[in-house]
Design a protein around this motif. Structure first.
Motif, PDB file in Angstrom:
ATOM      1  N   LYS A 111      39.799 -23.654  -9.261  1.00 48.86           N
ATOM      2  CA  LYS A 111      40.954 -24.785  -9.496  1.00 48.86           C
ATOM      3  C   LYS A 111      42.214 -23.753  -9.430  1.00 48.86           C
ATOM      4  CE  LYS A 111      38.274 -27.303 -12.291  1.00 48.86           C
ATOM      5  NZ  LYS A 111      37.900 -27.964 -13.935  1.00 48.86           N
ATOM      6  N   ARG A 112      43.289 -24.802  -9.105  1.00 47.08           N
ATOM      7  CA  ARG A 112      44.703 -23.951  -9.043  1.00 47.08           C
ATOM      8  C   ARG A 112      44.870 -23.190  -9.989  1.00 47.08           C
ATOM      9  NH1 ARG A 112      47.036 -25.942  -4.569  1.00 47.08           N
ATOM     10  NH2 ARG A 112      46.275 -28.045  -3.918  1.00 47.08           N
ATOM     11  N   GLY A 113      45.106 -21.783  -9.884  1.00 45.97           N
ATOM     12  CA  GLY A 113      45.764 -20.941 -10.898  1.00 45.97           C
ATOM     13  C   GLY A 113      44.311 -20.249 -11.540  1.00 45.97           C
ATOM     14  N   ASP A 114      43.051 -20.588 -11.119  1.00 48.22           N
ATOM     15  CA  ASP A 114      42.037 -19.865 -11.611  1.00 48.22           C
ATOM     16  C   ASP A 114      41.547 -18.824 -10.805  1.00 48.22           C
ATOM     17  OD1 ASP A 114      42.258 -21.443 -14.022  1.00 48.22           O
ATOM     18  OD2 ASP A 114      40.664 -22.683 -13.332  1.00 48.22           O
ATOM     19  N   MET A 115      40.790 -18.116 -11.233  1.00 44.01           N
ATOM     20  CA  MET A 115      40.011 -17.020 -10.272  1.00 44.01           C
ATOM     21  C   MET A 115      38.467 -17.322 -10.010  1.00 44.01           C
ATOM     22  SD  MET A 115      42.562 -14.964  -9.455  1.00 44.01           S
ATOM     23  CE  MET A 115      41.550 -13.508  -8.580  1.00 44.01           C
ATOM     24  N   PRO A 116      37.883 -16.862  -9.129  1.00 47.40           N
ATOM     25  CA  PRO A 116      36.470 -17.077  -9.160  1.00 47.40           C
ATOM     26  C   PRO A 116      35.669 -16.367  -9.931  1.00 47.40           C
ATOM     27  CG  PRO A 116      37.214 -15.956  -6.939  1.00 47.40           C
ATOM     28  CD  PRO A 116      38.502 -16.406  -8.033  1.00 47.40           C
ATOM     29  N   PRO A 117      34.575 -16.369  -9.816  1.00 48.15           N
ATOM     30  CA  PRO A 117      33.673 -15.521 -10.988  1.00 48.15           C
ATOM     31  C   PRO A 117      33.512 -14.043 -10.332  1.00 48.15           C
ATOM     32  CG  PRO A 117      32.367 -17.367  -9.845  1.00 48.15           C
ATOM     33  CD  PRO A 117      33.639 -17.339  -9.328  1.00 48.15           C
ATOM     34  N   ASN A 118      33.063 -13.270 -11.214  1.00 47.22           N
ATOM     35  CA  ASN A 118      33.199 -11.807 -11.330  1.00 47.22           C
ATOM     36  C   ASN A 118      32.342 -11.628  -9.808  1.00 47.22           C
ATOM     37  OD1 ASN A 118      35.208 -11.140 -12.789  1.00 47.22           O
ATOM     38  ND2 ASN A 118      33.682 -10.543 -14.384  1.00 47.22           N
ATOM     39  N   GLU A 119      31.465 -12.248  -9.609  1.00 48.68           N
ATOM     40  CA  GLU A 119      30.395 -11.836  -8.520  1.00 48.68           C
ATOM     41  C   GLU A 119      31.112 -11.935  -7.297  1.00 48.68           C
ATOM     42  OE1 GLU A 119      29.260 -14.682 -10.673  1.00 48.68           O
ATOM     43  OE2 GLU A 119      28.765 -13.118 -12.139  1.00 48.68           O
ATOM     44  N   VAL A 120      32.018 -13.027  -7.196  1.00 49.22           N
ATOM     45  CA  VAL A 120      32.506 -13.261  -6.052  1.00 49.22           C
ATOM     46  C   VAL A 120      33.770 -12.236  -5.839  1.00 49.22           C
ATOM     47  CG1 VAL A 120      34.496 -14.847  -4.707  1.00 49.22           C
ATOM     48  CG2 VAL A 120      32.425 -15.667  -6.007  1.00 49.22           C
ATOM     49  N   LEU A 121      34.644 -11.853  -6.860  1.00 51.82           N
ATOM     50  CA  LEU A 121      35.705 -11.176  -6.845  1.00 51.82           C
ATOM     51  C   LEU A 121      35.172  -9.512  -6.519  1.00 51.82           C
ATOM     52  CD1 LEU A 121      37.949 -11.900  -9.770  1.00 51.82           C
ATOM     53  CD2 LEU A 121      38.400 -12.156  -7.171  1.00 51.82           C
ATOM     54  N   SER A 122      33.686  -9.174  -7.027  1.00 53.89           N
ATOM     55  CA  SER A 122      33.264  -7.802  -6.705  1.00 53.89           C
ATOM     56  C   SER A 122      32.663  -7.843  -5.218  1.00 53.89           C
ATOM     57  CB  SER A 122      31.989  -7.612  -7.632  1.00 53.89           C
ATOM     58  OG  SER A 122      30.958  -8.367  -7.383  1.00 53.89           O
ATOM     59  N   ARG A 123      32.285  -9.056  -4.602  1.00 54.06           N
ATOM     60  CA  ARG A 123      31.751  -9.000  -3.280  1.00 54.06           C
ATOM     61  C   ARG A 123      33.043  -8.920  -2.387  1.00 54.06           C
ATOM     62  NH1 ARG A 123      30.004  -8.039   1.134  1.00 54.06           N
ATOM     63  NH2 ARG A 123      28.777  -9.330   2.385  1.00 54.06           N
ATOM     64  N   TRP A 124      34.066  -9.877  -2.718  1.00 53.07           N
ATOM     65  CA  TRP A 124      34.940 -10.106  -1.630  1.00 53.07           C
ATOM     66  C   TRP A 124      36.643  -9.968  -2.311  1.00 53.07           C
ATOM     67  CZ3 TRP A 124      33.210 -10.717   2.914  1.00 53.07           C
ATOM     68  CH2 TRP A 124      31.922 -11.228   3.041  1.00 53.07           C
ATOM     69  N   GLY A 125      36.640  -8.827  -3.346  1.00 60.53           N
ATOM     70  CA  GLY A 125      37.805  -8.550  -3.848  1.00 60.53           C
ATOM     71  C   GLY A 125      38.845  -7.964  -2.940  1.00 60.53           C
ATOM     72  N   GLU A 126      38.523  -7.142  -2.023  1.00 57.69           N
ATOM     73  CA  GLU A 126      39.450  -6.515  -1.205  1.00 57.69           C
ATOM     74  C   GLU A 126      40.158  -7.608  -0.249  1.00 57.69           C
ATOM     75  OE1 GLU A 126      39.103  -2.926   2.165  1.00 57.69           O
ATOM     76  OE2 GLU A 126      37.835  -3.244   0.693  1.00 57.69           O
ATOM     77  N   PRO A 127      39.196  -8.245   0.686  1.00 58.60           N
ATOM     78  CA  PRO A 127      40.249  -9.264   1.575  1.00 58.60           C
ATOM     79  C   PRO A 127      41.061 -10.176   0.586  1.00 58.60           C
ATOM     80  CG  PRO A 127      37.955  -9.664   1.513  1.00 58.60           C
ATOM     81  CD  PRO A 127      37.971  -8.443   0.782  1.00 58.60           C
ATOM     82  N   ILE A 128      40.373 -10.448  -0.633  1.00 58.13           N
ATOM     83  CA  ILE A 128      41.306 -11.425  -1.502  1.00 58.13           C
ATOM     84  C   ILE A 128      42.687 -10.777  -1.926  1.00 58.13           C
ATOM     85  CG2 ILE A 128      41.255 -12.500  -3.703  1.00 58.13           C
ATOM     86  CD1 ILE A 128      38.502 -13.410  -3.271  1.00 58.13           C
ATOM     87  N   GLY A 129      42.532  -9.397  -1.939  1.00 59.75           N
ATOM     88  CA  GLY A 129      43.732  -8.686  -2.450  1.00 59.75           C
ATOM     89  C   GLY A 129      44.641  -8.380  -1.247  1.00 59.75           C
ATOM     90  N   ASP A 130      44.044  -8.465  -0.137  1.00 63.20           N
ATOM     91  CA  ASP A 130      44.946  -8.319   1.107  1.00 63.20           C
ATOM     92  C   ASP A 130      45.496  -9.664   1.239  1.00 63.20           C
ATOM     93  OD1 ASP A 130      43.791  -5.874   1.679  1.00 63.20           O
ATOM     94  OD2 ASP A 130      42.203  -6.297   3.000  1.00 63.20           O
ATOM     95  N   GLY A 131      44.907 -10.538   0.940  1.00 64.04           N
ATOM     96  CA  GLY A 131      45.692 -12.090   1.241  1.00 64.04           C
ATOM     97  C   GLY A 131      46.805 -11.969   0.091  1.00 64.04           C
ATOM     98  N   ALA A 132      46.770 -11.526  -1.110  1.00 69.39           N
ATOM     99  CA  ALA A 132      47.653 -11.445  -2.100  1.00 69.39           C
ATOM    100  C   ALA A 132      48.802 -10.517  -1.472  1.00 69.39           C
ATOM    101  CB  ALA A 132      47.120 -10.942  -3.255  1.00 69.39           C
ATOM    102  N   ARG A 133      48.522  -9.444  -1.217  1.00 74.59           N
ATOM    103  CA  ARG A 133      49.686  -8.439  -0.794  1.00 74.59           C
ATOM    104  C   ARG A 133      50.417  -9.232   0.508  1.00 74.59           C
ATOM    105  NH1 ARG A 133      44.952  -5.359  -1.013  1.00 74.59           N
ATOM    106  NH2 ARG A 133      45.305  -3.550  -2.515  1.00 74.59           N
ATOM    107  N   TRP A 134      49.745  -9.868   1.338  1.00 74.53           N
ATOM    108  CA  TRP A 134      50.267 -10.659   2.443  1.00 74.53           C
ATOM    109  C   TRP A 134      51.351 -11.603   1.948  1.00 74.53           C
ATOM    110  CZ3 TRP A 134      47.713 -15.532   4.610  1.00 74.53           C
ATOM    111  CH2 TRP A 134      48.525 -16.075   5.404  1.00 74.53           C
TER     112      TRP A 134
END
Length: 184
Positions: A111-134
């Motif tokens: 949902k808006r403002g929330d984060m996905p579960p840790n399983e998703v962040l551990s698997r896809w954290g790097e590209p999500i971080g790249d999107g935030a940096r962008w």
């Protein structure tokens, strides 16, 4: 996990407040999950009131996007076989199911403002971080760097492509097989 991700992004935008970084991560993770089916859940029922005229699709967490598969009458079925999903919240069955509550696999996004579960962040954290940096590097702030933002945009989009490919390969029901021509 989230704190590590925030710290990792802060290395490229050291002057950005942690709340701003967290907000950019939430936005990037929502976009990532929307585009790539990176968060697929099998927890609990997916559809309530399936035998009625108005079946209700419910995500156990986050927001429902797409039905990957349903378990109906002991069989796993995908879209087009016994149902059609016409919108993220509307499903139409080809014939009325015998059961009222149906389980299955559901692609979700936070949902808006929330984060996905840790399983998703551990698997896809790097590209999500790249999107935030962008996004952060394009903001009109002291840390603005459009050239570096372009680099991270490319990495983010490449991560989405990788996640799409992983989801397609992981949820495939079979492959095409080609017989070799006989050598005469």
């Amino acid at each position: 996990m989230l704190d590590d991700l925030i710290d990792n992004v802060a290395l490229d935008v050291p002057d950005a407040p942690r709340a701003t970084i967290r907000s950019a991560l939430a936005r990037a993770s929502r976009e990532f999950c929307t585009e790539a089916d990176a968060w697929v859940t099998e927890e609990g029922p997916v559809i309530y009131g399936a035998a009625t005229d108005y079946p209700l699709m419910v995500a156990p967490a986050g927001e429902a996007l797409r039905i990957v598969s349903l378990t109906m009458d002991g069989q796993t079925v995908t879209q087009g076989e016994r149902f059609e999903q016409v919108s993220p919240t509307e499903i139409v069955f080809h014939r009325t199911p015998s059961e009222n509550v149906i389980s299955g696999r559901l692609a979700c996004r936070p949902k808006r403002g929330d984060m996905p579960p840790n399983e998703v962040l551990s698997r896809w954290g790097e590209p999500i971080g790249d999107g935030a940096r962008w996004r952060l590097l394009l903001m009109p702030q002291v840390w603005r760097d459009p050239e570096l933002a372009t680099y991270y945009e490319r990495r983010f989009l490449a991560g989405i492509t990788d996640a799409k490919q992983q989801s397609r390969l992981g949820y495939a029901r079979g492959g095409a097989r080609v017989n070799m021509r006989r050598f005469i």
